[in-house]
Structure formats: structure tokens, C-alpha cells
Design an enzyme around this catalytic site. Structure first.
Site, PDB file in Angstrom:
ATOM      1  N   HIS A  24      22.492  34.740  72.346  1.00  0.00           N
ATOM      2  CA  HIS A  24      23.773  34.588  73.032  1.00  0.00           C
ATOM      3  C   HIS A  24      23.807  33.198  73.684  1.00  0.00           C
ATOM      4  O   HIS A  24      22.759  32.648  74.055  1.00  0.00           O
ATOM      5  CB  HIS A  24      23.933  35.668  74.106  1.00  0.00           C
ATOM      6  N   GLU A  74      24.563  32.245  76.599  1.00  0.00           N
ATOM      7  CA  GLU A  74      23.948  32.169  77.936  1.00  0.00           C
ATOM      8  C   GLU A  74      22.433  31.978  77.853  1.00  0.00           C
ATOM      9  O   GLU A  74      21.844  31.158  78.544  1.00  0.00           O
ATOM     10  CB  GLU A  74      24.213  33.456  78.734  1.00  0.00           C
ATOM     11  N   CYS A 118      26.779  40.045  79.047  1.00  0.00           N
ATOM     12  CA  CYS A 118      26.313  41.403  78.719  1.00  0.00           C
ATOM     13  C   CYS A 118      25.125  41.722  79.632  1.00  0.00           C
ATOM     14  O   CYS A 118      24.619  40.840  80.328  1.00  0.00           O
ATOM     15  CB  CYS A 118      25.914  41.476  77.244  1.00  0.00           C
ATOM     16  N   CYS A 178      22.102  39.318  79.166  1.00  0.00           N
ATOM     17  CA  CYS A 178      22.272  37.965  79.700  1.00  0.00           C
ATOM     18  C   CYS A 178      22.366  37.968  81.223  1.00  0.00           C
ATOM     19  O   CYS A 178      21.892  37.035  81.882  1.00  0.00           O
ATOM     20  CB  CYS A 178      23.507  37.313  79.092  1.00  0.00           C
TER      21      CYS A 178
END
Lengths: 143, 143
Positions: free
Chosen positions: B47, B49, B77, B80
Site C-alpha cells: 500500500h 502508506e 486500512c 497501514c
């Protein structure tokens, strides 16, 4: 869990918090094994589970690991629990419970959130005594 | 958020879900920027992040990013959000809310768990319309 414990012991020898993880496929074949590498990589996301899941996906050439089991010596934290869900593992087997940092049976309880789209089967407390003793010994030696 | 939006647009152009993230230090200096690379890396943990946090830590030579802000186009999410806590960021600024997959204001609500040891300041809904439009456009085009 034997192999995961050996990975945890190897992590302790490197000065890492002793957590080890393995990923096996439906037939029980080992796809990946890793220990904590947070210190070595200077990366707090380098938990044993994340490293093993990523290695297994790389080996299978797929971001999903259906039918696979993640076996880890410590209850996964929320980050690793969510990652295991994203990798679509069938089952998580863990050793020691982690009331302070765990995210499966404690804390954020990732799989209990209705927004968790894939919930693996979870078996906790496998060889709990051995797994917990390894962690306890590590932290006692550091005090 | 401008730069995070550009990272999200670049991700969309690569066929990735359009989410972008940047990490800045206390003075506002850009330390890292990344877009989603889940497809490219065959890794559901890639992801925006996580990639940006890891790059910022690598750049600073430290696994902790105190004083830093993670700015991301979508509500993080649970994976993260927990990672941002581990990296000890001071603040999370996000764009669109994510009732289905978010882990800050929705779902597992990572920072609300008493076992979350570091809780960043959170500012949600920044340029929400632009961030959400990018995601909506991407998914509509795929249908």
C-alpha cells in the site's frame, strides 16, 4: 511450529524480538520461513509474518495464498492479522497469546470487524509454553 | 495532499487502485512519496502508506518518525494504521473516508484499541471530494 520456533531462536540470536513464522500450502509443503527483521531492516513492518507471507506470494507468483496456513510463534499484531487477510490465507496457527500487542484475540480483534472481507480460521495457543518461554527469556536477558 | 493526489493519479495510470501517500517532517520537508504498488509487486502489503513510511525511515536511518506527518488520499486500512503507529508518526492526514476498508474511523478502529501504544493525531476528509472522485472514476472505468 518447530520450524517457526527455530526461526524465532535465530531472530533472538540476531538481537531481534524472537518471533518466527512459516507459510505452508495445503499439502503441508513449506513455502516460506522468516524471523523478525525489524532491527536489521530498520523497518517496524518487517515482522516475521509479513516477510514470510511476502516470500510465499513471491514464490507462488500470486498475491493470494488460498489454502495456505500461516504458522507463527506469537499472536499476530493488527498489522499482520490484516496482512494475512489480504493474502487470503486459509488458516492462522499461533503459539503464545499477546494481550498487549495482539490483534486477533486481543486489542483491535481484526477478524471480528464486519469490514474484514476475508476471515481465516484461527488456532491459538499451539506450543504456547515453548513460544512464550522464548519471548520471556529474551526480554529478561535484556533487563 | 497535492503531491499525494499526483501519486494516486500515477498509480491509476499503472493500473493500480489510485491511492497516494507522502511523509513530511516537522518543517514540512518531503521525506517520501509513493503510490499503490500492489499489482506491480504482487504484494497486497505494498500500500502507498507502507511504501512511503518505509522510504522515509530509510532516508532518516531510523525506524521511528516522530514529528512526521503521513498524508494519504484514502483513510488507511487497519494494516497501514497499525504500521503508522509502529513508525510513531505524529499525525495522519487523509482524504476520502473508507467505510468498507478503513481502519481508523471505521472497522477495526485501530487507534481506539487500548492496546495501541502510540496514537497519532488524525485529520480526515482533507480534499475529500478530489480524493474520492479519483477512486470512483477508477472503479467506474473498470466496470
Amino acid at each position: 511450529m518447530d520450524r517457526a520456533l527455530r526461526e524465532a531462536q535465530a531472530a533472538a540470536a540476531r538481537g531481534e524480538v524472537p518471533v518466527g513464522a512459516v507459510v505452508t500450502d495445503e499439502a503441508g509443503t513449506l513455502l516460506a520461513a522468516a524471523g523478525n527483521e525489524v532491527e536489521a531492516r530498520c523497518d517496524p513492518t518487517a515482522h516475521a509474518e509479513i516477510l514470510a507471507l511476502r516470500e510465499a506470494a513471491h514464490r507462488l507468483g500470486s498475491p493470494r495464498l488460498p489454502g495456505c496456513t500461516l504458522t507463527v510463534t506469537l499472536e499476530p499484531c493488527p498489522m499482520c492479522a490484516q496482512a494475512a487477510s489480504f493474502f487470503r490465507v486459509k488458516r492462522i496457527v499461533f503459539g503464545a497469546y499477546d494481550p498487549k500487542g495482539g490483534g486477533v484475540d486481543h486489542g483491535a480483534r481484526i477478524f471480528a470487524a464486519p469490514s474484514c472481507h476475508h476471515v481465516p480460521e484461527v488456532i491459538g495457543g499451539v506450543r504456547e509454553t515453548d513460544c512464550a518461554a522464548l519471548l520471556r527469556g529474551f526480554f529478561e536477558a535484556r533487563r
